[in-house]
Design a protein around this motif. Structure first.
Motif: not given
Length: 126
Positions: A1-5, A26-29, A75-79
């Motif tokens: 699972q990925v947590q998103l805000v 989350g590790r799979s992002f 690298l920043k885990n951002m979309v």
């Protein structure tokens, strides 16, 4: 699972621009296709855009093509969703979502995504 805000929503005038951000944990992002969906009051949640895990491939729905751009920074885990030339019909709650990894599907349906943010409201005034 990925947590998103999600963040970045607000009020904008017709023709204006906004950029939405989605912070993921989350590790799979970096291997997950990420999508943006939107839901207006009384309507179904609808696809806006998606982007591959590597960021090299993206697709936007016909109603936003040429106006909205999806991007990501692994690298920043951002979309991100850059929204330009906003119309009143773009007003909705916008959701960031991570696609499931166990089957391909169309990439366009909400039930193909298994992690969701809480949503951010976009209001467009005429």
């Amino acid at each position: 699972q990925v947590q998103l805000v999600e963040s970045g929503g607000g009020l904008v005038q017709t023709g204006g621009s906004l950029r939405l951000s989605c912070a993921a944990s989350g590790r799979s992002f970096s291997i997950r296709t990420m999508g943006w969906f939107r839901q207006a009051p009384g309507k179904e949640r609808r696809f806006v855009a998606h982007i591959s895990g590597s960021g090299t491939t993206s697709y936007a729905g016909e109603s936003v093509k040429g106006r909205f751009t999806i991007s990501r920074d692994n690298l920043k885990n951002m979309v991100y969703l850059q929204m330009n030339s906003l119309y009143t019909e773009d007003a909705a709650v916008y959701y960031c979502a991570a696609k499931n990894t166990y089957y391909s599907g169309t990439y366009l349906l909400p039930n193909e995504y298994d992690s969701w943010g809480q949503g951010t409201q976009i209001t467009v005034s005429s």
